[in-house]
Design an enzyme around this catalytic site. Structure first.
Site, PDB file in Angstrom:
ATOM      1  N   GLU B  58       0.823  -1.212   0.000  1.00  0.00           N
ATOM      2  CA  GLU B  58       0.000   0.000   0.000  1.00  0.00           C
ATOM      3  C   GLU B  58       0.855   1.259   0.000  1.00  0.00           C
ATOM      4  O   GLU B  58       0.521   2.245  -0.658  1.00  0.00           O
ATOM      5  CB  GLU B  58      -0.960   0.009   1.195  1.00  0.00           C
ATOM      6  CG  GLU B  58      -2.182  -0.895   1.030  1.00  0.00           C
ATOM      7  CD  GLU B  58      -1.882  -2.364   1.237  1.00  0.00           C
ATOM      8  OE1 GLU B  58      -0.757  -2.699   1.671  1.00  0.00           O
ATOM      9  OE2 GLU B  58      -2.771  -3.201   0.952  1.00  0.00           O
ATOM     10  N   HIS B 125     -12.061  -5.305   8.618  1.00  0.00           N
ATOM     11  CA  HIS B 125     -12.688  -5.209   7.292  1.00  0.00           C
ATOM     12  C   HIS B 125     -13.954  -4.359   7.382  1.00  0.00           C
ATOM     13  O   HIS B 125     -14.912  -4.589   6.649  1.00  0.00           O
ATOM     14  CB  HIS B 125     -13.033  -6.598   6.741  1.00  0.00           C
ATOM     15  CG  HIS B 125     -11.843  -7.423   6.361  1.00  0.00           C
ATOM     16  ND1 HIS B 125     -11.078  -8.103   7.271  1.00  0.00           N
ATOM     17  CD2 HIS B 125     -11.271  -7.663   5.152  1.00  0.00           C
ATOM     18  CE1 HIS B 125     -10.096  -8.738   6.648  1.00  0.00           C
ATOM     19  NE2 HIS B 125     -10.187  -8.491   5.361  1.00  0.00           N
TER      20      HIS B 125
HETATM   21  C1  LIG Z   1      -1.813  -4.850   4.048  1.00  0.00           C
HETATM   22  C2  LIG Z   1      -2.872  -5.672   3.404  1.00  0.00           C
HETATM   23  N1  LIG Z   1      -3.281  -5.379   2.150  1.00  0.00           N
HETATM   24  C3  LIG Z   1      -4.256  -6.108   1.556  1.00  0.00           C
HETATM   25  C4  LIG Z   1      -4.854  -7.138   2.198  1.00  0.00           C
HETATM   26  C5  LIG Z   1      -5.976  -7.922   1.527  1.00  0.00           C
HETATM   27  N2  LIG Z   1      -5.592  -9.315   1.347  1.00  0.00           N
HETATM   28  C6  LIG Z   1      -5.958 -10.284   2.220  1.00  0.00           C
HETATM   29  S1  LIG Z   1      -5.301 -11.770   1.853  1.00  0.00           S
HETATM   30  C7  LIG Z   1      -4.541 -11.173   0.465  1.00  0.00           C
HETATM   31  C8  LIG Z   1      -3.703 -12.072  -0.362  1.00  0.00           C
HETATM   32  C9  LIG Z   1      -2.635 -12.697   0.483  1.00  0.00           C
HETATM   33  O1  LIG Z   1      -1.768 -13.460  -0.295  1.00  0.00           O
HETATM   34  P1  LIG Z   1      -0.572 -14.256   0.352  1.00  0.00           P
HETATM   35  O2  LIG Z   1       0.220 -13.374   1.250  1.00  0.00           O
HETATM   36  O3  LIG Z   1       0.156 -14.910  -0.751  1.00  0.00           O
HETATM   37  O4  LIG Z   1      -1.297 -15.336   1.291  1.00  0.00           O
HETATM   38  P2  LIG Z   1      -2.293 -16.509   0.800  1.00  0.00           P
HETATM   39  O5  LIG Z   1      -3.678 -15.951   0.845  1.00  0.00           O
HETATM   40  O6  LIG Z   1      -1.894 -16.916  -0.559  1.00  0.00           O
HETATM   41  O7  LIG Z   1      -2.127 -17.584   1.810  1.00  0.00           O
HETATM   42  C10 LIG Z   1      -4.813  -9.803   0.317  1.00  0.00           C
HETATM   43  C11 LIG Z   1      -4.317  -8.953  -0.778  1.00  0.00           C
HETATM   44  C12 LIG Z   1      -4.415  -7.405   3.511  1.00  0.00           C
HETATM   45  N3  LIG Z   1      -4.962  -8.396   4.234  1.00  0.00           N
HETATM   46  N4  LIG Z   1      -3.436  -6.675   4.091  1.00  0.00           N
END
Ligand SMILES: Cc1ncc(C[n+]2csc(CCOP(=O)(O)OP(=O)(O)O)c2C)c(N)n1
Ligand SMILES: [Mg+2]
Lengths: 330, 321
Positions: B58, B125
């Site tokens: 972000e 959220h």
């Molecule tokens: C700082 C932040 N930005 C955006 C999000 C929204 N978000 C939740 S899970 C996710 C994807 C996470 O991907 P990864 O770190 O690869 O974990 P996975 O879900 O694949 O286990 C996003 C973008 C968040 N939780 N925190």
């Protein structure tokens, strides 16, 4: 043989994986039946890696699991009952209806409650480790679990660098499940392997096949042993695939068939069953019995949570400070 | 044909991409996937290279928008949930918000923040952060409550030469519908009388508008007529429209979903007291969420946030005094 691979421990690990998988399946059902509010996030395909974290930690250690760590949480000591209580909003669970689904923990027991903001828990583990060192504790480690996507956060960078400078016994485990929500790793980082990041920070790295329970156990044991012995932070990269949607609302249509068919796409639970049968002489019947026992425990827990009811907003303590006299607007 | 609040946001972005080559959209999963809420569905396909997936960064997303704005672009940054915008707070409040004042260089960026509570959303959220952003000089903060405003205010935000925090409410995404997209609209900075009434002014914005209108309908059956003011933008605040309404009713309640300490309600009351004290027949009151993080369980959440029933009780309080 490596003691982490002795029969009793591998069986134990497998049974937590099985519990996590069956629990996830029930959570998905409950979500579709409208019994769980908000969302449900599953760890399908990541149980071998996750359980290995819980298996190598001791009581005095610190664990910061993330969304897909149902298995690791169980192995670290969380009950299926507490997991269900949080997901179903029971007033009795550790979160008492105030927080839900994967956002749960018991911080006083070294089990940190994740916030949603990705990467934010790593430095919290660092702080717990610094405090333990100041208090004179010995031979402790902390594991922080994150996804490939979270390696793009500033928080990840700051925290791994902080741990390196402080030579903390941090084991930072990245589940590289090839996607962050719909975003493939090619849009997340440009290095060949995430383990290359370790060099820049001056920390040790490990890379492991996240679909293999025995490999995960060995690597996680090795990494935590090194951290316990004072070798500083360890970055563990596990390659695997998320075998479900980002959450149960997501059909994951974007996951390519090539990836699904590749070796990362293998189901770690099936592979673990094969290993148990071929290398540990576990019979099919035993596997069946374990499954039945696990289903029974989950069902009993669900019944109990249903009896516990819902939090009562009119008899709820709306206080966000311990110093109640300093709370406003209750 | 009807159009939802979410579709209005998508259509506004399509319009902007089509009519202004300086506009691009940057955010997590906004490309082929179409965004976590589908606010950019099909846009990557229609506008190749201009709807770009971002890493989970972000701070860098918002910082890069400031850089692109300096180069003359008009970025729209989609933050997946408003709650995650605090990770990039520094870039918003120290880069974007200070650029013009320090250098006379415009900073036309728009941050789309899917805001506010929904059932089961929980502490991370659900947040309403408009009051935080409004506190900093150098930002315009929009809080559209209707489908029409979601459309026209987003277009105006991106067209504006200043940084805009566009707080779109997730609770309205799918339920709220209008017959069609608007042809014309009030400008940014102007509030709207959403319902006329003689007994008490209720100042509100975003999803709370609908709770207030519901309260007003119910109270009307008892002969109490509320005048409901929809702020539309919380910064700047349209003090004139508020004071003119209080001049008609003599009473004021402010209703907002955000937390009580400081914030939009406090600002409105402060201005009315300072500039229209003699218009008031009773002390002005406010209703906010409770002063705790936002609870996950729907039963707790429905008591945590203001709703028609608690707004009616608050109105009665104002009328009684
Ligand atoms: C700082 C932040 N930005 C955006 C999000 C929204 N978000 C939740 S899970 C996710 C994807 C996470 O991907 P990864 O770190 O690869 O974990 P996975 O879900 O694949 O286990 C996003 C973008 C968040 N939780 N925190
Ligand atoms: Mg991932």
């Amino acid at each position: 043989m490596n003691p982490i691979l002795d029969k009793a421990r591998v069986i134990k690990a497998y049974r937590w994986m099985l519990m996590a998988r069956l629990l996830d399946e029930r959570l998905a059902q409950l979500y579709r039946a409208g019994r769980i509010f908000g969302g449900v996030f599953l760890g399908k395909g990541q149980e071998a890696l996750s359980v290995s974290m819980g298996m190598v930690l001791n009581r005095q250690d610190v664990y910061a699991p993330l969304i897909r760590d149902g298995a690791g949480r169980l192995a670290f000591g969380e009950s299926a009952l507490d997991a269900l209580r949080t997901c179903m909003g029971s007033p009795m669970g550790p979160m008492r209806g105030r927080d839900g689904n994967v956002h749960r923990g018991r911080p006083k027991e070294g089990y940190l409650p994740m916030i949603s903001h990705l990467g934010a828990s790593i430095s919290v583990v660092n702080g717990a480790l610094m405090a333990k060192r100041m208090k004179g504790e010995k031979k402790f480690v902390g594991i922080a679990s994150i996804g490939d996507g979270a390696t793009s956060t500033g928080a990840f960078h700051e925290a791994i660098n902080q741990a390196a400078i402080e030579k903390l016994p941090l084991v930072l485990v990245v589940a590289n499940n090839q996607y962050a929500y719909s975003t493939p790793t090619s849009s997340q980082f440009a290095c060949q392997s995430l383990s290359q990041k370790a060099i820049g920070y001056g920390v040790s790295d490990h890379e492991v096949d996240g679909t293999s329970l025995t490999d995960c156990l060995k690597t996680m044991q090795d990494a935590t042993d090194r951290a316990r012995q004072g070798e500083g932070p360890q970055l563990v990269i596990a390659n695997l695939l998320r075998l479900c949607g980002h959450g149960e609302h997501d059909d994951a249509h974007y996951i390519t068939p090539e990836l699904k068919a590749s070796s990362v796409g293998a189901d770690c639970l099936k592979l673990a069953e094969n290993t148990l049968q071929s290398d540990y002489h576990i019979s099919k019947e035993s596997l069946e019995i374990w499954k039945e026992e696990t289903v029974l425990e989950i069902n009993q827990s669900i019944e109990q949570v249903q009896r516990e009811g819902a939090p009562d907003p009119y008899h709820h303590s709306w206080k966000s400070l311990i110093s109640r006299e300093l709370c406003e607007h209750s | 044909m009807s159009v939802t609040y979410l579709e209005a946001i998508r259509e506004a972005q399509a319009y902007l991409l089509e009519h202004d080559s300086r506009v691009y959209i940057y955010g997590q999963d906004v490309g082929a996937f179409g965004g976590a809420f589908k606010a950019t569905k099909h846009l990557a396909n229609r506008f190749p290279g201009r709807v770009i997936d971002a890493p989970i960064s972000e701070d860098a997303m918002i910082g890069s928008a400031v850089g692109a704005a300096i180069e003359g672009m008009r970025p729209i940054i989609e933050i997946q949930f408003a709650d995650f915008s605090t990770v990039g707070l520094n870039q918003v409040v120290n880069q974007a918000a200070t650029l013009f004042w320090r250098t006379e260089t415009p900073c036309p960026i728009t941050l789309r923040l899917p805001s506010g509570g929904t059932s089961g959303g929980g502490p991370f959220h659900s947040q309403c952060l408009e009051s935080i952003y409004a506190h900093f000089p150098g930002l315009v903060v929009c809080t559209p409550a209707t489908v029409e405003d979601a459309y026209s205010m987003l277009i105006e935000s991106v067209t504006l030469d200043d940084p805009v925090i566009f707080c779109e409410h997730k609770y309205l995404y799918y339920h709220l519908k209008a017959e069609s997209l608007p042809k014309d609209a009030l400008p940014l900075g102007k509030a709207r009388i959403a319902r006329a009434g003689r007994d008490c002014t209720v100042v509100t914005y975003s999803a709370m508008l609908h709770e207030c209108l519901e309260a007003a309908e119910e109270m009307s059956a008892e002969g109490i007529e509320l005048e409901v003011v929809d702020l539309r933008t919380v910064k700047p605040l349209d003090t004139d429209t508020i004071i003119a309404s209080v001049a008609r009713t003599g009473r004021l309640l402010c209703a907002a979903e955000g937390w009580p300490w400081g914030g939009v309600n406090a600002e409105v009351i402060s201005r009315v007291v300072a500039e229209g004290f003699n218009l008031l027949d009773a002390p002005p009151q406010r209703i906010n969420a409770k002063d705790t993080p936002i609870p996950y369980h729907p039963k707790l959440w429905s008591v945590h946030r203001p709703a028609a029933a608690s707004i009616m009780a608050a109105v009665r309080n104002v009328l009684r005094s």
